[in-house]
Design a protein around this motif. Structure first.
Motif, PDB file in Angstrom:
ATOM      1  N   THR A   1      -6.008   7.422   9.331  1.00  0.00           N
ATOM      2  CA  THR A   1      -5.062   6.641  10.132  1.00  0.00           C
ATOM      3  C   THR A   1      -4.794   5.289   9.918  1.00  0.00           C
ATOM      4  O   THR A   1      -3.721   4.799  10.058  1.00  0.00           O
ATOM      5  CB  THR A   1      -5.994   6.586  11.587  1.00  0.00           C
ATOM      6  N   LEU A   2      -5.576   4.703   9.031  1.00  0.00           N
ATOM      7  CA  LEU A   2      -5.339   3.563   8.480  1.00  0.00           C
ATOM      8  C   LEU A   2      -5.625   3.614   6.831  1.00  0.00           C
ATOM      9  O   LEU A   2      -6.467   3.809   6.424  1.00  0.00           O
ATOM     10  CB  LEU A   2      -6.246   2.203   8.955  1.00  0.00           C
ATOM     11  N   ARG A   3      -4.527   3.118   6.310  1.00  0.00           N
ATOM     12  CA  ARG A   3      -4.442   2.962   4.766  1.00  0.00           C
ATOM     13  C   ARG A   3      -4.762   1.563   4.423  1.00  0.00           C
ATOM     14  O   ARG A   3      -4.107   0.850   4.509  1.00  0.00           O
ATOM     15  CB  ARG A   3      -3.306   3.435   4.237  1.00  0.00           C
ATOM     16  N   VAL A   4      -5.916   1.500   3.848  1.00  0.00           N
ATOM     17  CA  VAL A   4      -6.596   0.164   3.563  1.00  0.00           C
ATOM     18  C   VAL A   4      -5.807  -0.209   2.271  1.00  0.00           C
ATOM     19  O   VAL A   4      -5.656  -1.508   2.091  1.00  0.00           O
ATOM     20  CB  VAL A   4      -8.040   0.285   3.513  1.00  0.00           C
ATOM     21  N   LEU A   5      -5.763   0.737   1.343  1.00  0.00           N
ATOM     22  CA  LEU A   5      -5.162   0.236  -0.082  1.00  0.00           C
ATOM     23  C   LEU A   5      -3.673  -0.195   0.065  1.00  0.00           C
ATOM     24  O   LEU A   5      -3.043   0.821   0.388  1.00  0.00           O
ATOM     25  CB  LEU A   5      -5.505   1.559  -1.063  1.00  0.00           C
ATOM     26  N   GLY A   6      -3.602  -1.283  -0.079  1.00  0.00           N
ATOM     27  CA  GLY A   6      -2.214  -1.772  -0.008  1.00  0.00           C
ATOM     28  C   GLY A   6      -1.771  -2.845  -1.092  1.00  0.00           C
ATOM     29  O   GLY A   6      -2.606  -3.489  -1.624  1.00  0.00           O
ATOM     30  N   ALA A   7      -0.515  -2.964  -1.394  1.00  0.00           N
ATOM     31  CA  ALA A   7      -0.220  -4.162  -2.425  1.00  0.00           C
ATOM     32  C   ALA A   7      -0.322  -5.373  -1.846  1.00  0.00           C
ATOM     33  O   ALA A   7       0.197  -5.613  -0.868  1.00  0.00           O
ATOM     34  CB  ALA A   7       1.288  -3.788  -2.910  1.00  0.00           C
ATOM     35  N   GLY A   8      -1.038  -6.265  -2.389  1.00  0.00           N
ATOM     36  CA  GLY A   8      -1.200  -7.648  -2.006  1.00  0.00           C
ATOM     37  C   GLY A   8      -2.374  -7.845  -0.871  1.00  0.00           C
ATOM     38  O   GLY A   8      -2.371  -8.998  -0.399  1.00  0.00           O
ATOM     39  N   ARG A   9      -3.039  -6.673  -0.469  1.00  0.00           N
ATOM     40  CA  ARG A   9      -3.940  -6.860   0.417  1.00  0.00           C
ATOM     41  C   ARG A   9      -5.176  -7.317  -0.276  1.00  0.00           C
ATOM     42  O   ARG A   9      -5.729  -6.629  -0.996  1.00  0.00           O
ATOM     43  CB  ARG A   9      -4.298  -5.570   1.412  1.00  0.00           C
ATOM     44  N   TRP A  10      -6.017  -8.347   0.499  1.00  0.00           N
ATOM     45  CA  TRP A  10      -7.404  -8.733  -0.050  1.00  0.00           C
ATOM     46  C   TRP A  10      -8.348  -8.416   1.138  1.00  0.00           C
ATOM     47  O   TRP A  10      -8.302  -8.735   2.461  1.00  0.00           O
ATOM     48  CB  TRP A  10      -7.279 -10.327  -0.312  1.00  0.00           C
ATOM     49  N   TYR A  11      -9.561  -8.325   0.779  1.00  0.00           N
ATOM     50  CA  TYR A  11     -10.567  -7.996   1.754  1.00  0.00           C
ATOM     51  C   TYR A  11     -11.479  -9.332   1.945  1.00  0.00           C
ATOM     52  O   TYR A  11     -11.566 -10.080   0.914  1.00  0.00           O
ATOM     53  CB  TYR A  11     -11.791  -6.868   1.109  1.00  0.00           C
ATOM     54  N   ILE A  12     -11.771  -9.716   3.208  1.00  0.00           N
ATOM     55  CA  ILE A  12     -12.197 -10.924   3.467  1.00  0.00           C
ATOM     56  C   ILE A  12     -13.539 -10.859   3.799  1.00  0.00           C
ATOM     57  O   ILE A  12     -14.695 -11.340   3.200  1.00  0.00           O
ATOM     58  CB  ILE A  12     -11.393 -11.724   4.409  1.00  0.00           C
ATOM     59  N   ARG A  13     -13.836 -10.021   4.944  1.00  0.00           N
ATOM     60  CA  ARG A  13     -15.049 -10.167   5.672  1.00  0.00           C
ATOM     61  C   ARG A  13     -15.244  -8.938   6.575  1.00  0.00           C
ATOM     62  O   ARG A  13     -14.184  -8.418   6.884  1.00  0.00           O
ATOM     63  CB  ARG A  13     -15.728 -11.063   6.070  1.00  0.00           C
ATOM     64  N   GLU A  14     -16.271  -8.401   7.073  1.00  0.00           N
ATOM     65  CA  GLU A  14     -16.622  -7.576   7.803  1.00  0.00           C
ATOM     66  C   GLU A  14     -17.973  -7.783   8.694  1.00  0.00           C
ATOM     67  O   GLU A  14     -18.693  -8.588   8.427  1.00  0.00           O
ATOM     68  CB  GLU A  14     -16.833  -6.066   7.251  1.00  0.00           C
ATOM     69  N   GLY A  15     -17.894  -7.213   9.877  1.00  0.00           N
ATOM     70  CA  GLY A  15     -19.286  -7.464  10.551  1.00  0.00           C
ATOM     71  C   GLY A  15     -19.188  -7.187  12.081  1.00  0.00           C
ATOM     72  O   GLY A  15     -17.906  -6.540  12.511  1.00  0.00           O
TER      73      GLY A  15
END
Length: 453
Positions: free
Chosen positions: A252-266
């Protein structure tokens, strides 16, 4: 008693004035010795500073030579046991054709020459020649991640390769380090060169001919270090995005994307506006969106350790406000306002809620800044686009006028002479294709919208 002698006054006056001038010029009195001592002290200070520079430079040169010898020995071990022996024993495997050491065999040839230059004391020319081969480090940094994936795959599928790798790692020369760890040695050494070059350039005399060479080599090494760091950041970001994608149930959510950066989770608590009980949610913050998920049922056969995506909020429409937690207290409350929805996030950990607030504010500010920069570039390109469009319009008008003129001249020639035919330019069709630059840009549909999944 005292007697007055004629002419003694003038004589006394001349001697006193001469003595005064002599003392003022530093030849006597208290001022002369002080200035001489200060001059000798300043000369001693400059000489001492030069001696300190020379000692630091000599110490750096000695340390660089010793570490370079150990580095070349390590490259020789890696090339011998993971390249030569591997190709001899497992040459029939496809992986042997590509190699598993990156560009380390080629680096070994370069660094042997560099070590001989250091041993002769030619540090400037040695680094200058080394800077011309720094592309090997770029290629090595690009190949590290694919090589790791290839090694992991071969260890699981190929028993011969797994046995060979285990045998090589057990050698005492490698001190228990795996091949993946040995592949990082060139990149660590590259960062060490940056510090050595800086120390040599700073502690070298300006008139030394090696100063210019060392400064140029330092600039080249710094550029390659930045390139390698960017590759490492991109690889780490890709690994994080792939990990988050595996944690989410379904697609349902495509995480891999051009220009997208992972910041944090919690984990944070979602406070409903209706006054119901707070709900624990796992949040994933990226550079452009905020994903709110909930854990799947623990008894699910396949998705027990995964998360189900509840909503995706665009940061372009986000406005972050701190409701509670301005002072030192037990937790805090953050308000996130979007165009069609407003959510409240709560945590009982003061440090955790502060970190979330800082990350959200920074991400929202950065995405707005990037959007403004993009708009500015579009506005700057608009006059150029208008000029090109006007040029094409004038050219088309000129072509049409030329066609009409040639048609008129052709008809007059055909009327006056036999056997000649008029030449007319073919008018462009009404349905001909229009260049992309002349078409109207599609209007934006309002940007992101909150998607409740």
């Amino acid at each position: 008693m005292f007697r007055w002698i004629p002419g003694a006054r003038s004589s006394y006056g001349r001697s006193r004035s001469v003595g005064y001038r002599w003392r003022m010029n530093g030849g006597g009195g208290a001022g002369g010795p002080r200035r001489a001592d200060a001059a000798r002290e300043d000369g001693g200070t400059v000489q001492e500073q030069r001696e300190r520079w020379e000692r630091k430079r000599a110490r750096t040169m000695r340390e660089l030579l010793e570490t370079e010898q150990r580095y070349v020995e390590e490259l020789e071990l890696i090339t011998k046991f993971y390249d030569d022996v591997f190709r001899a024993r497992c040459g029939h495997l496809k992986i042997a054709q590509k190699g598993i050491c990156g560009t380390i065999p080629d680096m070994l040839k370069v660094h042997r020459t560099f070590l001989s230059s250091l041993a002769r004391g030619s540090f400037g020319s040695g680094f200058e020649n080394l800077s011309q081969s720094l592309d090997l480090y770029k290629k090595h940094a690009e190949r590290i991640q694919p090589t790791r994936q290839l090694l992991e795959t071969q260890k699981k599928k190929n028993k011969l390769f797994a046995r060979f790798n285990k045998l090589q790692e057990s050698r005492p020369e490698f001190e228990g380090r795996s091949l993946e760890q040995l592949l990082e040695l060139p990149l660590k050494r590259l960062r060490g060169y940056k510090h050595y070059l800086r120390d040599l350039a700073e502690n070298n005399l300006p008139r030394n001919p090696d100063t210019k060479r060392l400064t140029g080599s330092l600039s080249a090494v710094c550029d390659v270090c930045r390139y390698v760091d960017d590759i490492a950041m991109n690889q780490e970001n890709l690994r994080q995005l792939q990990r988050v994608q595996k944690l989410l149930k379904g697609r349902t959510l495509r995480v891999l994307g051009a220009g997208r950066w992972y910041i944090r989770e919690g984990w944070l608590s979602l406070v409903p506006q209706s006054g119901d009980e707070v709900k624990p949610r796992m949040l994933f913050l990226f550079s452009d969106v905020l994903a709110v998920t909930s854990p799947c049922h623990p008894m699910h056969p396949t998705n027990a350790h995964k998360f189900s995506c509840r909503a995706v909020y665009p940061l372009m429409e986000c406005r972050v406000e701190r409701v509670l937690g301005h002072t030192q207290s037990q937790g805090g409350l953050i308000s996130l306002s979007f165009e069609k929805e407003k959510i409240l996030l709560m945590s009982t950990d003061q440090q955790d809620i502060n970190d979330w607030y800082e990350c959200l504010v920074t991400a929202v500010r950065k995405i707005h800044s990037n959007s403004e920069d993009c708009q500015n570039r579009q506005h700057e390109a608009a006059p150029e686009h208008h000029r090109l469009t006007k040029h094409r319009t004038l050219k088309r008008t000129w072509v049409e006028e030329l066609g009409e003129g040639s048609a008129a001249s052709g008809s007059s020639i055909s009327a006056g002479q036999e056997g000649t035919s008029s030449k007319r330019m073919k008018a462009p069709d009404q349905g001909s294709a229009v260049p992309c630059s002349q078409t109207e840009a599609p209007q934006d549909g309002g940007g992101w919208r909150c998607a409740i999944l």
